[in-house]
Motif scaffolding. Structure first.
Motif, PDB file in Angstrom:
ATOM      1  N   ASN A  96       0.857  -1.234   0.043  1.00 28.70           N
ATOM      2  CA  ASN A  96      -0.116   0.052   0.022  1.00 28.70           C
ATOM      3  C   ASN A  96       0.953   1.095   0.101  1.00 28.70           C
ATOM      4  O   ASN A  96       2.041   1.319   0.575  1.00 28.70           O
ATOM      5  N   LYS A  97       0.357   2.344  -0.724  1.00 23.71           N
ATOM      6  CA  LYS A  97       1.236   3.508  -0.789  1.00 23.71           C
ATOM      7  C   LYS A  97       0.203   4.402   0.111  1.00 23.71           C
ATOM      8  O   LYS A  97      -1.053   4.513   0.058  1.00 23.71           O
ATOM      9  N   GLY A 142       6.682   6.135   0.624  1.00 22.33           N
ATOM     10  CA  GLY A 142       5.382   6.311   1.117  1.00 22.33           C
ATOM     11  C   GLY A 142       4.728   4.583   0.889  1.00 22.33           C
ATOM     12  O   GLY A 142       3.722   4.366   1.276  1.00 22.33           O
ATOM     13  N   VAL A 143       5.515   3.764   0.273  1.00 32.18           N
ATOM     14  CA  VAL A 143       5.074   2.450  -0.030  1.00 32.18           C
ATOM     15  C   VAL A 143       5.281   1.623   1.178  1.00 32.18           C
ATOM     16  O   VAL A 143       6.635   1.632   1.369  1.00 32.18           O
ATOM     17  N   THR A 157      -1.682   9.861  -0.821  1.00 26.70           N
ATOM     18  CA  THR A 157      -2.086  10.328  -2.351  1.00 26.70           C
ATOM     19  C   THR A 157      -1.259  11.387  -2.904  1.00 26.70           C
ATOM     20  O   THR A 157      -0.848  12.301  -2.375  1.00 26.70           O
ATOM     21  N   ARG A 199       6.875  10.408   3.847  1.00 25.17           N
ATOM     22  CA  ARG A 199       7.402  10.715   2.464  1.00 25.17           C
ATOM     23  C   ARG A 199       8.708  10.705   2.001  1.00 25.17           C
ATOM     24  O   ARG A 199       9.210  11.203   1.062  1.00 25.17           O
TER      25      ARG A 199
END
Length: 374
Positions: free
Chosen positions: A186-187, A349-350, A190, A263
């Motif tokens: 999942n990231k 972010g993943v 957005t 991030r």
């Protein structure tokens, strides 16, 4: 039993069996998540003394649901399982009726984190399931018992042992299926070039009417309008928001560093320790080497806990911990990883991978995978 009755009996068994097995399974693969919800109930009911039993009750509840669904689906001892099913449905229908009215806990966790239901939806689900339950109970004496006691009870016993074993495995490691937002792949934010929008709600002082305006598109320069309307609330529409919206990471001085960690375009390790006093001390100490090597290679490392600075300082000195601690809400940390401590590896972010403390590999193995991924 006529053909129509047999068909209706089969359909009723199938519905009850599948729903109960699914409900038990999604709770059983995440017994700690189920235990957290039980703890919410204990706090709402003022029975905090039951908190230590939450994990045990979680395993018993999910195992009971799965096994009851299994014996109903395969028609093992129909006279016995009909009585058990009726008792369980009466209890849980009554409990969910109370939940629907009083709403002590917003999400009862009926289907774990796989399917979210409101308390009203959960109650209505149980009302619907009561129909096949009554059918199975009324026809319990007409249903053929095709298995001997040894076959029926022996099978149920084996299923119970296997399922409980799976629950224990998931407690010691991580859920075998992760339904949480922080699951692998999942990231967690957005990416959008759209601006952040601020919506302001104002109420008319005379009529009570409320209106929402997109800032700055409201008559703030009109003194007459401003005298007639009063500010009520503000909401923010951020197209770049985190998926894990409840997570805010701060350093021990109170500075928000969430953006810097989540991030980070490079690899970043996060050691999640929702309660440092209850965390496995051997694991906290063993991660020292991984943290030092990761930072020397230019990768980020953050140990995040909900514990107070004094507790952090005490444990750090006892174990000679050399990595930096940050703070976040314990509920958000429990959602991130079901282990205390647990390790998460992120990049841009993943969520690349996550481990329970018993399964954290040697840094060389992780580095090899990171280099191969570049």
């Amino acid at each position: 039993m006529s053909t129509k009755m047999r068909i209706l009996h089969f359909v009723s068994r199938t519905i009850i069996g599948v729903v109960f097995m699914f409900s038990g399974f999604v709770k059983g693969i995440d017994p700690l998540g189920t235990a957290y919800r039980l703890e919410d109930y204990f706090m709402a009911w003022g029975t905090d003394w039951m908190m230590p039993a939450a994990v045990t009750l979680s395993v018993l509840l999910s195992t009971m649901e799965f096994v009851l669904g299994f014996v109903v689906l395969f028609n093992l001892k129909p006279k016995v399982n009909a009585w058990m099913l009726l008792g369980v449905m009466i209890y849980f229908t009554g409990l969910t009726l109370y939940d629907a009215v009083a709403n002590p806990v917003p999400d009862c966790g009926c289907f774990g984190d796989a399917i979210k239901l409101t308390n009203v939806q959960t109650f209505l689900k149980n009302v619907i399931l009561f129909i096949p339950t009554v059918i199975l109970f009324i026809w319990r004496k007409k249903a053929k018992d095709r298995y001997s006691n040894l076959q029926a009870y022996g099978t149920a016993g084996v299923i119970t042992a296997l399922f409980a074993g799976m629950c224990l495995f998931c407690i010691m490691h991580l859920p075998i299926i992760d339904f949480m937002e922080w699951k692998k792949g999942n990231k967690m934010f957005t990416e959008s070039n759209l601006p952040v929008k601020y919506y302001l709600t104002y109420r008319n002082k005379q009529t009570g009417e409320t209106k929402e305006y997109l800032s700055p598109d409201y008559p703030f320069n009109d003194s007459v309008w401003m005298s007639q309307w009063e500010f009520v609330d503000q909401r923010v529409d951020d197209p770049n928001e985190y998926l894990g919206a409840d997570l805010q990471i701060v350093d021990l001085e109170g500075n928000d560093v969430t953006n810097d960690i989540i991030r980070d375009p490079g690899y970043h390790f996060m050691l999640i320790t929702w309660d440092i006093a209850k965390a496995n001390k051997g694991a906290l100490k063993s991660v020292n080497d991984l943290a030092m090597k990761a930072e020397s290679d230019g990768y980020g490392f953050a140990s995040i806990t909900s514990s107070l600075p004094a507790e952090i300082d005490t444990v750090s000195k006892q174990l000679n911990l050399r990595y930096t601690f940050y703070q976040a809400d314990d509920v958000a940390l429990k959602i991130m990883v079901r282990s205390n401590p647990g390790l998460i590896l992120m990049k841009a972010g993943v969520v690349i991978d996550k481990w329970a403390f018993r399964d954290i590999p040697d840094y060389k193995e992780i580095k090899k995978e990171m280099i191969a991924d570049q």
